[in-house]
Design an enzyme around this catalytic site. Structure first.
Site, PDB file in Angstrom:
ATOM      1  N   GLU A 264      -8.008  -2.682  -5.771  1.00 13.85           N
ATOM      2  CA  GLU A 264      -7.339  -1.672  -6.386  1.00 13.85           C
ATOM      3  C   GLU A 264      -7.235  -2.027  -7.839  1.00 13.85           C
ATOM      4  O   GLU A 264      -7.052  -3.165  -8.350  1.00 13.85           O
ATOM      5  CB  GLU A 264      -5.764  -1.738  -5.949  1.00 13.85           C
ATOM      6  CG  GLU A 264      -5.059  -0.776  -6.859  1.00 13.85           C
ATOM      7  CD  GLU A 264      -3.534  -0.933  -6.332  1.00 13.85           C
ATOM      8  OE1 GLU A 264      -2.554  -0.057  -6.674  1.00 13.85           O
ATOM      9  OE2 GLU A 264      -3.096  -2.150  -5.889  1.00 13.85           O
ATOM     10  N   LYS A 330      -3.774   8.258  -5.577  1.00 12.58           N
ATOM     11  CA  LYS A 330      -2.686   7.680  -4.765  1.00 12.58           C
ATOM     12  C   LYS A 330      -1.391   8.734  -4.777  1.00 12.58           C
ATOM     13  O   LYS A 330      -1.255   9.312  -5.984  1.00 12.58           O
ATOM     14  CB  LYS A 330      -2.133   6.219  -5.428  1.00 12.58           C
ATOM     15  CG  LYS A 330      -1.284   5.699  -4.748  1.00 12.58           C
ATOM     16  CD  LYS A 330      -0.869   4.318  -5.302  1.00 12.58           C
ATOM     17  CE  LYS A 330       0.244   3.390  -4.522  1.00 12.58           C
ATOM     18  NZ  LYS A 330       0.420   2.262  -5.015  1.00 12.58           N
ATOM     19  N   CYS A 382      -2.743   0.319  -1.627  1.00 13.61           N
ATOM     20  CA  CYS A 382      -1.904  -0.482  -1.689  1.00 13.61           C
ATOM     21  C   CYS A 382      -0.557  -0.243  -0.750  1.00 13.61           C
ATOM     22  O   CYS A 382      -0.739   0.070   0.562  1.00 13.61           O
ATOM     23  CB  CYS A 382      -1.401  -0.524  -2.915  1.00 13.61           C
ATOM     24  SG  CYS A 382      -0.377  -2.151  -3.465  1.00 13.61           S
TER      25      CYS A 382
END
Length: 517
Positions: A264, A330, A382
């Protein structure tokens, strides 16, 4: 001191360590059998208590669980939040206290609706209340589903439930098992012990069924790059090119892999700031018949920030161009790290709430799978790997692998990264798909479709994980149905409870003493 007072204080004293015991059932400790032990003590302490006392017991049990289980959050607040120690401790205490309210509410409701009816408490309405509160905790203020009890059972005999009912189904089974043991103990009636036997039998049978089919002819060679870049140095302008060169050098040594995966935000710059670097990386990947997948931040012309996954090389839409590049954005943002709830109120209060890039925008809840070198990957960035429903809805019949990129350097040497990996393992088990997890400093690993780590590299080392991964074909029942079976269970349980309550009320009405005229 009266004997009753000693018993009361003893019960309250047991509640905190009973909650803390559950933390040992999660990674990295993995003593899965301590989860039902912790729940047994909790449910036993709730027996024959007032509503207020039940709430207090629940709150104390929650303090034990969350005070030990999410202690890792304080590392990021204290080390990177730029706050005085007393302020960081206060914020951490507020978070633990907030999470402890959920078992407190459970304790209050547990005895509010079922006073004197252990069967209802432990085997009907109790599990329903637990599930509903878990779901609410996983949704309210964008949700914090960490330490759902089912995650602790990734290696237990109940793990076979996951491909059918998901992690919530395992949590339900745990509550039913623990409640049955308490009911049997308190009522001196061993019939409730049939429930754990049935659940273990159901899980064992489910575990023997091959829900998905491995496809060895589609095996993929992967290289997961762990750069181990210190968080305090990562975004310094002087470290931008040394970091990019580190990842480039590690990649150059692994061009024979089908997929090369960076963590990430591995690129310590906005995507628009390094177009030439990305074009060169894309060209090198194409020339070597490989695909590079990396995390990178992006800022649109309107000022919106996005936390993205970018694919370069084979199976993308032509040579890299910013306007046409294939990305995943995301969706589930981290509170305070990527967005600030009630920002207009909190930002003026403290610098912590006004950090750079703490106002990201969301990508779509459902986005197309990433197509990389002939493989379809369902991505999660994440924190959002913890949201089972989001990951589930992004898996289709064509999905072959799960992908998650993370940067757990924020949490140092704490237990947080291990819990994070355990959550990722559960997604593989639920969905029947191998998972690739690339992180900045660990835990970087490959998980098979049974939820087991088949290969990983040590934390806090610059390293590359090479592995051959076998994709799977087909869908598990959980992938297809989601939580609908649990909704039906809740409806059945509440209906049966109402019938039994009415029958009990009618029994008392028919047998009450007749008034003398």
């Amino acid at each position: 001191m009266k004997k009753s007072s000693l018993i009361t204080w003893g019960q309250l004293a047991i509640a905190v360590p009973a909650g803390a015991l559950a933390t040992l059932s999660f990674a990295p400790y993995n003593y899965w059998y301590l989860a039902p032990v912790s729940l047994f003590f909790f449910f036993y302490l709730l027996q024959q208590q007032s509503i207020k006392r039940s709430a207090l017991i629940g709150f104390l049990w929650g303090l034990g669980l969350f005070g030990t289980g999410i202690s890792w959050v304080h590392v990021s607040i204290d080390t990177f939040g730029g706050m005085p120690k007393i302020a960081s401790v206060f914020l951490m205490s507020m978070l633990i206290g907030y999470l402890a309210l959920f078992p407190a509410v459970f304790g209050a409701l547990f005895n509010r609706f079922n006073q004197g009816r252990p069967f209802h408490q432990l085997l009907l309405s109790g599990p329903v209340i637990w599930l509903l509160l878990d779901w609410f905790r996983g949704w309210f203020l964008t949700g914090f589903p960490w330490l759902w009890m089912g995650y602790s059972q990734i290696n237990s005999p109940l793990a076979g439930i996951a491909p059918i009912l998901g992690v919530e189904g395992i949590t339900l089974a745990l509550v039913l098992v623990s409640g049955s043991l308490v009911a049997a103990w308190c009522d001196r009636n061993w019939k409730p012990l049939l429930i754990p036997l049935l659940l273990l039998g159901f899980s064992g049978l489910a575990n023997s069924i091959q829900w998905v089919t491995p496809a060895p002819e589609k095996s993929v060679e992967v290289a997961l790059i762990q750069g181990n870049v210190p968080q305090e140095l990562k975004w310094l302008p002087s470290q931008r090119w040394p970091t990019l060169m580190k990842y480039t050098d590690l990649t150059r040594e692994n061009w024979d892999a089908d997929l090369i995966i960076w963590p990430e935000a591995a690129i310590p710059a906005l995507e628009t700031q390094v177009p030439t670097f990305l074009q060169n990386l894309d060209s090198a990947a194409r020339n070597n018949g490989s695909t590079v997948i990396t995390g990178v931040l992006d800022q649109k012309e309107n000022g919106e920030y996005f936390n993205n996954i970018l694919t370069l090389g084979m199976n993308t839409d032509g040579p890299y161009q910013y306007e046409s590049a294939t990305r995943y954005s995301k969706h589930h943002l981290l509170p305070f790290g990527e967005f600030v709830p009630f920002g207009e109120l909190l930002r003026p209060i403290a610098p912590l709430f006004n950090l750079p890039m703490s106002s990201f925008s969301r990508g779509g809840f459902i986005q197309p799978n990433l197509e990389a070198n002939g493989y379809s990957l369902a991505p999660a960035l994440c924190y959002e790997i913890a949201f089972s429903e989001q990951v589930r809805q992004n898996v289709s019949i064509d999905t072959e692998l799960l992908l998650t990129l993370s940067n757990d350097a924020w949490f140092g040497t704490s237990i947080g990264p291990f819990q994070h990996m355990e959550i990722a393992q559960m997604r593989s088990l639920e969905l029947g798909k191998p998972l690739l997890r690339a992180t900045n400093n660990g835990v970087t690993g490959v998980v098979d479709h049974h939820g087991q780590i088949v290969k990983q590299i040590p934390q806090f080392e610059k390293a590359v994980l090479r592995a051959t991964v076998v994709p799977t074909e087909g869908l598990t029942p959980f992938t297809t149905l989601g939580s609908w079976p649990l909704y039906l269970y809740i409806l059945w349980s509440l209906t049966l409870s109402m019938i039994l309550i009415k029958r009990r009320a009618g029994h008392f009405r028919d047998h009450r003493p007749q008034e003398i005229e």
